[in-house]
Design a protein around this motif. Sequence first.
Motif, short mmCIF file in Angstrom:
data_model
loop_
_atom_site.label_atom_id
_atom_site.label_comp_id
_atom_site.label_asym_id
_atom_site.label_seq_id
_atom_site.Cartn_x
_atom_site.Cartn_y
_atom_site.Cartn_z
N GLU A 21 0.83 -1.21 0.00
CA GLU A 21 0.00 0.00 0.00
C GLU A 21 0.87 1.26 0.00
O GLU A 21 0.54 2.24 -0.66
CB GLU A 21 -0.96 0.01 1.18
CG GLU A 21 -2.09 -0.97 1.06
CD GLU A 21 -2.90 -0.78 -0.21
OE1 GLU A 21 -3.29 0.35 -0.54
OE2 GLU A 21 -3.14 -1.80 -0.90
N TYR A 22 1.99 1.22 0.71
CA TYR A 22 2.88 2.38 0.72
C TYR A 22 3.47 2.62 -0.66
O TYR A 22 3.56 3.75 -1.12
CB TYR A 22 3.98 2.20 1.77
CG TYR A 22 4.84 3.43 1.91
CD1 TYR A 22 4.35 4.57 2.54
CD2 TYR A 22 6.12 3.47 1.37
CE1 TYR A 22 5.13 5.71 2.65
CE2 TYR A 22 6.90 4.60 1.48
CZ TYR A 22 6.41 5.72 2.12
OH TYR A 22 7.17 6.86 2.21
N GLN A 23 3.85 1.55 -1.36
CA GLN A 23 4.37 1.70 -2.72
C GLN A 23 3.30 2.28 -3.65
O GLN A 23 3.59 3.10 -4.51
CB GLN A 23 4.90 0.38 -3.27
CG GLN A 23 5.52 0.51 -4.65
CD GLN A 23 6.65 1.53 -4.69
OE1 GLN A 23 7.59 1.44 -3.90
NE2 GLN A 23 6.58 2.49 -5.57
N ARG A 24 2.08 1.85 -3.48
CA ARG A 24 0.97 2.42 -4.27
C ARG A 24 0.83 3.91 -3.98
O ARG A 24 0.63 4.71 -4.90
CB ARG A 24 -0.33 1.69 -3.97
CG ARG A 24 -0.38 0.31 -4.56
CD ARG A 24 -1.65 -0.41 -4.19
NE ARG A 24 -1.71 -1.70 -4.87
CZ ARG A 24 -2.53 -2.68 -4.52
NH1 ARG A 24 -3.39 -2.51 -3.51
NH2 ARG A 24 -2.53 -3.82 -5.18
N LEU A 25 0.95 4.28 -2.71
CA LEU A 25 0.89 5.69 -2.33
C LEU A 25 1.97 6.48 -3.05
O LEU A 25 1.70 7.52 -3.64
CB LEU A 25 1.05 5.85 -0.82
CG LEU A 25 1.24 7.28 -0.31
CD1 LEU A 25 -0.03 8.10 -0.48
CD2 LEU A 25 1.69 7.27 1.14
N VAL A 26 3.20 5.99 -3.01
CA VAL A 26 4.31 6.70 -3.66
C VAL A 26 4.06 6.82 -5.15
O VAL A 26 4.28 7.89 -5.74
CB VAL A 26 5.65 5.99 -3.36
CG1 VAL A 26 6.77 6.57 -4.21
CG2 VAL A 26 5.99 6.11 -1.88
N THR A 27 3.56 5.77 -5.79
CA THR A 27 3.25 5.82 -7.23
C THR A 27 2.20 6.89 -7.52
O THR A 27 2.37 7.70 -8.44
CB THR A 27 2.76 4.45 -7.71
OG1 THR A 27 3.81 3.49 -7.52
CG2 THR A 27 2.35 4.49 -9.18
N LEU A 28 1.13 6.92 -6.73
CA LEU A 28 0.08 7.92 -6.93
C LEU A 28 0.61 9.34 -6.70
O LEU A 28 0.29 10.26 -7.46
CB LEU A 28 -1.10 7.65 -6.00
CG LEU A 28 -1.89 6.38 -6.30
CD1 LEU A 28 -2.87 6.09 -5.16
CD2 LEU A 28 -2.62 6.47 -7.63
N LEU A 29 1.44 9.51 -5.68
CA LEU A 29 1.99 10.83 -5.39
C LEU A 29 2.96 11.30 -6.47
O LEU A 29 3.00 12.49 -6.79
CB LEU A 29 2.69 10.83 -4.02
CG LEU A 29 1.78 10.62 -2.81
CD1 LEU A 29 2.61 10.53 -1.55
CD2 LEU A 29 0.73 11.71 -2.72
N GLU A 30 3.74 10.38 -7.02
CA GLU A 30 4.63 10.75 -8.12
C GLU A 30 3.82 11.26 -9.30
O GLU A 30 4.17 12.26 -9.92
CB GLU A 30 5.48 9.55 -8.55
CG GLU A 30 6.58 9.23 -7.58
CD GLU A 30 7.36 7.98 -7.95
OE1 GLU A 30 6.81 7.11 -8.67
OE2 GLU A 30 8.51 7.86 -7.51
N ILE A 31 2.72 10.59 -9.61
CA ILE A 31 1.86 11.03 -10.71
C ILE A 31 1.24 12.38 -10.40
O ILE A 31 1.21 13.28 -11.24
CB ILE A 31 0.75 9.98 -10.97
CG1 ILE A 31 1.37 8.69 -11.52
CG2 ILE A 31 -0.30 10.53 -11.92
CD1 ILE A 31 0.43 7.52 -11.51
#
Length: 141
Positions: A116-126
Amino acid sequence: ALGNIAKLLQVGSRIGRYNISLQTSERPYRWTLEFEETEETTSEISGLSRFLGYQMLALVENLDEVSFRYPSSSGVFTAELASAALARLTEEYNAEHGTSWPIHESIKEYAESPLEYQRLVTLLEIMFIGTSGTTVTVVKP
């Protein structure tokens, strides 16, 4: 503990030297990072502040707000607004990529597992960096 989180997120090397203060006598609990040397708040630094601030909100269970203060401006990011923005972005991401990532009610749910944290980072990068898989570093010489 908050200083360690800031170090792990490389706040100093990405944006510049800062001091930390906490407002915890009553809610909302706020973590303030006041930057000493950043000359101006560019759109890149503003996006990077949000990128880091949202991660801080997710990682600290009882944190309600993160404030970034620069000599020329400041920004406050709240858990409530971050949660709503991430829900919308997750919906858009799922529609565009054919994924079924869960839509969380709270930003805190993104710190419940490494996935879930990796998903967060991916969304925030976008959302704030403009691309996924790219690390942006802003360092004052």
